[in-house]
Design a protein around this motif. Structure first.
Motif, PDB file in Angstrom:
ATOM      1  N   LEU A  27       0.817  -1.218   0.000  1.00 44.71           N
ATOM      2  CA  LEU A  27       0.000   0.000   0.000  1.00 44.71           C
ATOM      3  C   LEU A  27       0.853   1.271   0.000  1.00 44.71           C
ATOM      4  O   LEU A  27       0.390   2.338  -0.401  1.00 44.71           O
ATOM      5  N   ARG A  28       2.105   1.151   0.423  1.00 46.72           N
ATOM      6  CA  ARG A  28       3.000   2.320   0.398  1.00 46.72           C
ATOM      7  C   ARG A  28       3.699   2.470  -0.948  1.00 46.72           C
ATOM      8  O   ARG A  28       4.329   3.501  -1.205  1.00 46.72           O
ATOM      9  N   ALA A  29       3.644   1.452  -1.791  1.00 41.84           N
ATOM     10  CA  ALA A  29       4.337   1.513  -3.087  1.00 41.84           C
ATOM     11  C   ALA A  29       3.348   2.013  -4.150  1.00 41.84           C
ATOM     12  O   ALA A  29       2.372   1.314  -4.450  1.00 41.84           O
ATOM     13  N   PRO A  30       3.601   3.202  -4.719  1.00 43.92           N
ATOM     14  CA  PRO A  30       2.642   3.759  -5.677  1.00 43.92           C
ATOM     15  C   PRO A  30       2.364   2.792  -6.836  1.00 43.92           C
ATOM     16  O   PRO A  30       3.289   2.229  -7.414  1.00 43.92           O
ATOM     17  N   GLY A  31       1.080   2.571  -7.125  1.00 48.21           N
ATOM     18  CA  GLY A  31       0.677   1.735  -8.268  1.00 48.21           C
ATOM     19  C   GLY A  31       0.706   0.242  -8.002  1.00 48.21           C
ATOM     20  O   GLY A  31       0.260  -0.545  -8.839  1.00 48.21           O
ATOM     21  N   LEU A 141     -10.974  -5.655  -3.458  1.00 46.79           N
ATOM     22  CA  LEU A 141     -10.938  -4.239  -3.057  1.00 46.79           C
ATOM     23  C   LEU A 141     -10.281  -3.388  -4.136  1.00 46.79           C
ATOM     24  O   LEU A 141      -9.056  -3.425  -4.309  1.00 46.79           O
ATOM     25  N   ARG A 142     -11.109  -2.622  -4.826  1.00 45.76           N
ATOM     26  CA  ARG A 142     -10.553  -1.758  -5.871  1.00 45.76           C
ATOM     27  C   ARG A 142     -10.004  -0.469  -5.232  1.00 45.76           C
ATOM     28  O   ARG A 142     -10.643   0.111  -4.358  1.00 45.76           O
ATOM     29  N   GLY A 143      -8.855  -0.024  -5.689  1.00 44.83           N
ATOM     30  CA  GLY A 143      -8.296   1.268  -5.239  1.00 44.83           C
ATOM     31  C   GLY A 143      -7.940   1.291  -3.760  1.00 44.83           C
ATOM     32  O   GLY A 143      -8.034   2.350  -3.120  1.00 44.83           O
ATOM     33  N   ALA A 144      -7.555   0.172  -3.179  1.00 41.87           N
ATOM     34  CA  ALA A 144      -7.230   0.166  -1.740  1.00 41.87           C
ATOM     35  C   ALA A 144      -6.055   1.088  -1.453  1.00 41.87           C
ATOM     36  O   ALA A 144      -5.117   1.191  -2.252  1.00 41.87           O
ATOM     37  N   ARG A 145      -6.137   1.794  -0.331  1.00 43.16           N
ATOM     38  CA  ARG A 145      -5.063   2.718   0.087  1.00 43.16           C
ATOM     39  C   ARG A 145      -5.089   2.856   1.605  1.00 43.16           C
ATOM     40  O   ARG A 145      -6.119   2.610   2.228  1.00 43.16           O
ATOM     41  N   LEU A 146      -3.920   3.242   2.161  1.00 44.73           N
ATOM     42  CA  LEU A 146      -3.866   3.463   3.607  1.00 44.73           C
ATOM     43  C   LEU A 146      -4.731   4.676   3.939  1.00 44.73           C
ATOM     44  O   LEU A 146      -4.710   5.680   3.215  1.00 44.73           O
ATOM     45  N   ALA A 147      -5.508   4.582   5.017  1.00 47.16           N
ATOM     46  CA  ALA A 147      -6.404   5.678   5.392  1.00 47.16           C
ATOM     47  C   ALA A 147      -5.915   6.328   6.676  1.00 47.16           C
ATOM     48  O   ALA A 147      -5.379   5.660   7.551  1.00 47.16           O
ATOM     49  N   GLY A 148      -6.104   7.641   6.775  1.00 42.93           N
ATOM     50  CA  GLY A 148      -5.736   8.359   8.000  1.00 42.93           C
ATOM     51  C   GLY A 148      -4.255   8.697   8.014  1.00 42.93           C
ATOM     52  O   GLY A 148      -3.466   8.118   7.275  1.00 42.93           O
ATOM     53  N   ASP A 149      -3.902   9.661   8.889  1.00 39.71           N
ATOM     54  CA  ASP A 149      -2.518  10.136   8.946  1.00 39.71           C
ATOM     55  C   ASP A 149      -1.749   9.554  10.127  1.00 39.71           C
ATOM     56  O   ASP A 149      -0.535   9.762  10.237  1.00 39.71           O
ATOM     57  N   ALA A 150      -2.455   8.862  11.020  1.00 41.47           N
ATOM     58  CA  ALA A 150      -1.776   8.382  12.240  1.00 41.47           C
ATOM     59  C   ALA A 150      -0.692   7.385  11.869  1.00 41.47           C
ATOM     60  O   ALA A 150      -0.905   6.535  10.996  1.00 41.47           O
ATOM     61  N   PRO A 151       0.496   7.488  12.494  1.00 35.45           N
ATOM     62  CA  PRO A 151       1.538   6.496  12.207  1.00 35.45           C
ATOM     63  C   PRO A 151       1.087   5.109  12.647  1.00 35.45           C
ATOM     64  O   PRO A 151       0.308   4.983  13.598  1.00 35.45           O
ATOM     65  N   LEU A 152       1.556   4.096  11.955  1.00 32.86           N
ATOM     66  CA  LEU A 152       1.181   2.720  12.323  1.00 32.86           C
ATOM     67  C   LEU A 152       1.781   2.386  13.679  1.00 32.86           C
ATOM     68  O   LEU A 152       2.880   2.835  14.006  1.00 32.86           O
ATOM     69  N   SER A 153       1.052   1.578  14.467  1.00 31.89           N
ATOM     70  CA  SER A 153       1.641   1.181  15.748  1.00 31.89           C
ATOM     71  C   SER A 153       1.975  -0.307  15.717  1.00 31.89           C
ATOM     72  O   SER A 153       1.282  -1.110  15.078  1.00 31.89           O
ATOM     73  N   TYR A 154       3.081  -0.636  16.386  1.00 28.56           N
ATOM     74  CA  TYR A 154       3.571  -2.008  16.446  1.00 28.56           C
ATOM     75  C   TYR A 154       3.707  -2.407  17.910  1.00 28.56           C
ATOM     76  O   TYR A 154       4.155  -1.600  18.733  1.00 28.56           O
ATOM     77  N   ALA A 155       3.334  -3.649  18.240  1.00 27.89           N
ATOM     78  CA  ALA A 155       3.486  -4.117  19.623  1.00 27.89           C
ATOM     79  C   ALA A 155       4.977  -4.138  19.964  1.00 27.89           C
ATOM     80  O   ALA A 155       5.800  -4.478  19.109  1.00 27.89           O
ATOM     81  N   PRO A 156       5.327  -3.745  21.197  1.00 25.88           N
ATOM     82  CA  PRO A 156       6.748  -3.774  21.575  1.00 25.88           C
ATOM     83  C   PRO A 156       7.205  -5.212  21.792  1.00 25.88           C
ATOM     84  O   PRO A 156       6.986  -5.791  22.834  1.00 25.88           O
TER      85      PRO A 156
END
Ligand code: HEM
Length: 175
Positions: A27-31, A141-156
């Motif tokens: 989803l971060r790679a354009p196209g 899912l057509r045109g899927a993209r990351l939504a929102g501006d919040a940074p992703l969170s990862y479990a420590p």
């Protein structure tokens, strides 16, 4: 019971994180999403690249069974070491631009499932599950993209790496 517990834990979070991490990279790679919808035959290779680029199992502890040297560093028998698969995957011989996620990388194997006698027994099952998940998601899912501006969170967690949640938007056909 012990064996069943290992199987359940070794199989579940790892595979979930593989799917999550690979989706983030796609989803971060354009196209890339549309490319996979158009050419689903790319999916097995993309999954392998996702495993290399963002390993779900970042590392594991091991006990060294004999004195050895790795690149000039002496490691004594009995030492406890943390083997970093995730780091080694960005340092594999012959991999060009290892810090880039490539849709069509044709390099050799990576270390996401380990190596040697303890190589992951579930690797082929995990690859099948991951491929089915990516095939179905990209198809549906057509045109899927990351939504929102919040940074992703990862479990420590030093071993397991994957997003705790992934907000995704997509296009809903109007007709
Ligand atoms: C993407 C998903 C998975 C990843 C990234 C993963 C990763 C790993 C890694 C790095 C190891 C250690 C290999 C080594 O020491 O060299 C391992 C071992 C193991 N994995 Fe997986 N695994 C995954 C899925 C699964 C599944 C689906 C199962 C079972 C159905 C499974 C069962 C096991 C078991 C039982 C071991 C221990 C093997 C041994 O010590 O001989 N794993 N896995």
């Amino acid at each position: 019971m012990g064996t069943l517990c290992v199987l359940i834990f070794a199989a579940h979070l790892t595979t979930t994180n593989m799917i999550g991490n690979t989706l983030v990279s796609i989803l971060r790679a354009p196209g890339a999403w549309q490319a996979l919808r158009d050419r689903p035959e790319l999916i097995p290779g993309v999954l392998e690249e996702g495993l290399r680029f963002d390993a779900p199992v970042q590392g594991m502890t091991r006990t060294v069974t004999e004195d050895c040297q790795i690149r000039g560093v002496a490691i004594p028998r009995g030492a406890r070491v943390f083997v970093l698969f995730g780091s080694a995957n960005r340092d594999l011989p012959g991999v060009k631009d290892p810090e880039r996620f490539e849709l069509e990388r044709a390099d050799g194997p990576n270390l996401a499932f380990g190596r040697g006698p303890h190589f992951c027994v579930g690797a082929q099952l995990a690859r099948m599950e991951g491929a089915i998940a990516l095939e179905e998601l990209t198809r549906r899912l057509r045109g899927a993209r990351l939504a929102g501006d919040a940074p992703l969170s990862y479990a420590p967690n030093l071993v397991h790496r994957g997003p705790s949640a992934l907000n995704v938007a997509w296009d809903v056909p109007t007709s």
